[in-house]
Design a protein around this motif. Sequence first.
Motif, mmCIF file in Angstrom:
data_model
loop_
_atom_site.group_PDB
_atom_site.id
_atom_site.type_symbol
_atom_site.label_atom_id
_atom_site.label_comp_id
_atom_site.label_asym_id
_atom_site.label_seq_id
_atom_site.Cartn_x
_atom_site.Cartn_y
_atom_site.Cartn_z
ATOM 1 N N ASP A 123 110.962 10.428 -14.326
ATOM 2 C CA ASP A 123 112.191 10.462 -15.108
ATOM 3 C C ASP A 123 112.591 9.069 -15.584
ATOM 4 N N ARG A 124 112.427 8.063 -14.720
ATOM 5 C CA ARG A 124 112.962 6.737 -15.019
ATOM 6 C C ARG A 124 112.019 5.838 -15.797
ATOM 7 N N GLU A 125 110.721 6.005 -15.575
ATOM 8 C CA GLU A 125 109.766 5.020 -16.076
ATOM 9 C C GLU A 125 108.779 5.622 -17.067
ATOM 10 N N ALA A 126 108.161 4.734 -17.825
ATOM 11 C CA ALA A 126 107.125 5.156 -18.767
ATOM 12 C C ALA A 126 105.732 4.968 -18.165
ATOM 13 N N ALA A 127 105.667 4.869 -16.839
ATOM 14 C CA ALA A 127 104.383 4.656 -16.171
ATOM 15 C C ALA A 127 103.433 5.823 -16.432
ATOM 16 N N ALA A 128 102.153 5.520 -16.482
ATOM 17 C CA ALA A 128 101.156 6.576 -16.623
ATOM 18 C C ALA A 128 101.261 7.521 -15.428
ATOM 19 N N ILE A 129 101.028 8.785 -15.658
ATOM 20 C CA ILE A 129 101.182 9.786 -14.601
ATOM 21 C C ILE A 129 100.263 9.488 -13.432
ATOM 22 N N VAL A 130 99.030 9.096 -13.710
ATOM 23 C CA VAL A 130 98.090 8.818 -12.623
ATOM 24 C C VAL A 130 98.578 7.635 -11.791
ATOM 25 N N ASP A 131 99.164 6.615 -12.428
ATOM 26 C CA ASP A 131 99.678 5.461 -11.699
ATOM 27 C C ASP A 131 100.871 5.864 -10.827
ATOM 28 N N ALA A 132 101.757 6.688 -11.385
ATOM 29 C CA ALA A 132 102.919 7.149 -10.624
ATOM 30 C C ALA A 132 102.466 7.983 -9.434
ATOM 31 N N ALA A 133 101.474 8.836 -9.644
ATOM 32 C CA ALA A 133 100.972 9.693 -8.563
ATOM 33 C C ALA A 133 100.378 8.849 -7.434
ATOM 34 N N MET A 134 99.571 7.863 -7.778
ATOM 35 C CA MET A 134 98.945 7.014 -6.763
ATOM 36 C C MET A 134 100.001 6.218 -5.993
ATOM 37 N N ASP A 150 95.047 11.502 -6.217
ATOM 38 C CA ASP A 150 94.696 11.381 -7.629
ATOM 39 C C ASP A 150 95.624 12.297 -8.430
ATOM 40 N N GLN A 151 95.449 12.298 -9.755
ATOM 41 C CA GLN A 151 96.331 13.109 -10.595
ATOM 42 C C GLN A 151 96.147 14.602 -10.327
ATOM 43 N N ALA A 152 94.930 15.013 -9.980
ATOM 44 C CA ALA A 152 94.693 16.428 -9.694
ATOM 45 C C ALA A 152 95.494 16.880 -8.475
ATOM 46 N N HIS A 153 95.561 15.994 -7.457
ATOM 47 C CA HIS A 153 96.349 16.290 -6.261
ATOM 48 C C HIS A 153 97.826 16.427 -6.620
ATOM 49 N N ALA A 154 98.335 15.501 -7.443
ATOM 50 C CA ALA A 154 99.739 15.565 -7.865
ATOM 51 C C ALA A 154 100.008 16.821 -8.680
ATOM 52 N N GLU A 209 106.070 19.658 5.673
ATOM 53 C CA GLU A 209 106.706 20.201 4.474
ATOM 54 C C GLU A 209 107.787 19.269 3.969
ATOM 55 N N TYR A 210 108.577 18.724 4.889
ATOM 56 C CA TYR A 210 109.642 17.818 4.475
ATOM 57 C C TYR A 210 109.060 16.556 3.836
ATOM 58 N N ALA A 211 107.987 16.035 4.396
ATOM 59 C CA ALA A 211 107.342 14.854 3.822
ATOM 60 C C ALA A 211 106.854 15.144 2.404
ATOM 61 N N ARG A 212 106.322 16.329 2.192
ATOM 62 C CA ARG A 212 105.850 16.695 0.847
ATOM 63 C C ARG A 212 107.011 16.760 -0.139
ATOM 64 N N VAL A 213 108.155 17.275 0.312
ATOM 65 C CA VAL A 213 109.327 17.352 -0.558
ATOM 66 C C VAL A 213 109.817 15.958 -0.926
ATOM 67 N N ARG A 214 109.863 15.056 0.069
ATOM 68 C CA ARG A 214 110.329 13.702 -0.227
ATOM 69 C C ARG A 214 109.389 13.005 -1.209
ATOM 70 N N ARG A 215 108.091 13.215 -1.044
ATOM 71 C CA ARG A 215 107.130 12.627 -1.971
ATOM 72 C C ARG A 215 107.299 13.215 -3.366
ATOM 73 N N LEU A 216 107.522 14.520 -3.430
ATOM 74 C CA LEU A 216 107.776 15.180 -4.714
ATOM 75 C C LEU A 216 108.995 14.576 -5.400
ATOM 76 N N GLN A 217 110.092 14.431 -4.668
ATOM 77 C CA GLN A 217 111.306 13.893 -5.272
ATOM 78 C C GLN A 217 111.100 12.465 -5.765
ATOM 79 N N ALA A 218 110.354 11.668 -5.012
ATOM 80 C CA ALA A 218 110.080 10.295 -5.438
ATOM 81 C C ALA A 218 109.273 10.285 -6.733
ATOM 82 N N LEU A 219 108.283 11.158 -6.830
ATOM 83 C CA LEU A 219 107.480 11.236 -8.049
ATOM 84 C C LEU A 219 108.333 11.697 -9.227
ATOM 85 N N LEU A 220 109.210 12.677 -9.010
ATOM 86 C CA LEU A 220 110.083 13.149 -10.085
ATOM 87 C C LEU A 220 110.990 12.025 -10.592
#
Length: 299
Positions: free
Chosen positions: A216-227, A233-237, A201-212
């Motif tokens: 917030d900071r970049e204009a990267a495509a969502i699928v690229d940020a998720a990977m 894939d984007q569906a998993h994110a 659960e903690y690992a999932r939270v850290r991954r979530l925060q990194a994605l957020l």
Amino acid sequence: MEYTEHPPPPALRRHVQCLWVLRDDAPGDEVQVIYPDGCCELLAELGVPLRFRGADGEVRSDQPVCFAAQQRGPIRLQAAGAVHCIGVRLRPASSALVAGTRLPGLRDQAPDLYTLDPVFAAAFSAAARNCVGKPSPEPLWGLLQARCAGFAPDLLAERAVAMLDAVDGGLRIAGLARQLGVAPRTLQTRFLAAVGLTPKEYARVRRLQALLRTLDREAAAIVDAAMRHGYSDQAHATHELLDWTGWTPARLARALRGDRGGEEAVRLAAAFVRGSHAGTAAAEGESGQAVAEPHGARR
């Protein structure tokens, strides 16, 4: 809305991530959302207590002083008047500082601090009010130094947290246990007791925060940020973000990128994602979170 974080003094850095202050003298009535960040907090409501909207549909007022335990989904809050909150964000491995052995059973709750330790709760409430009178976080730093003097984090859990933080949660738990030289069950038991979440659960939270932070900071495509952050894939994110925040990645990205002072429903959440450290107007905090622009919002 004004949100500021104060880094702890050296003697408290092992146990405390920051002390934060949130003020809003004229809040709207929008339901604000806070996302899980893997940390427990001690909270003092010095203004009108916020209304907590539970997953069960109930609406209740926050306690004047409470312990915000680990959350596994979004917290929804609504102002009922002028907001003035002081919070102490604990390091993950020091989550049991006040809750002790009751910590794992408090997940997804925010009990009255008086039910956990009435003597400490009274002292915490008084110190929080003294912080306003100064104004300075020193009264709370002094109280916490006394409390932490008799508290020793679980070294195994502390090491596991550091390893997961270093890779934004991108470690399999079996591999983490091997690196730490313990059985997965031992890691699971001791991590849950110390942090209030399982290692997964903690690992999932850290991954979530990194994605957020990336959204917030970049204009990267969502699928690229998720990977980049370990989602298959984007569906998993999308599935994970809906679980933890109640929003899809696309909706979060639009809100965060569209207006830094943003949509009312994400102002509070964005403030906590970005952070805003006292005395550092254009730097990054110790946690690596970008500092918020004025009125940018965080938790």
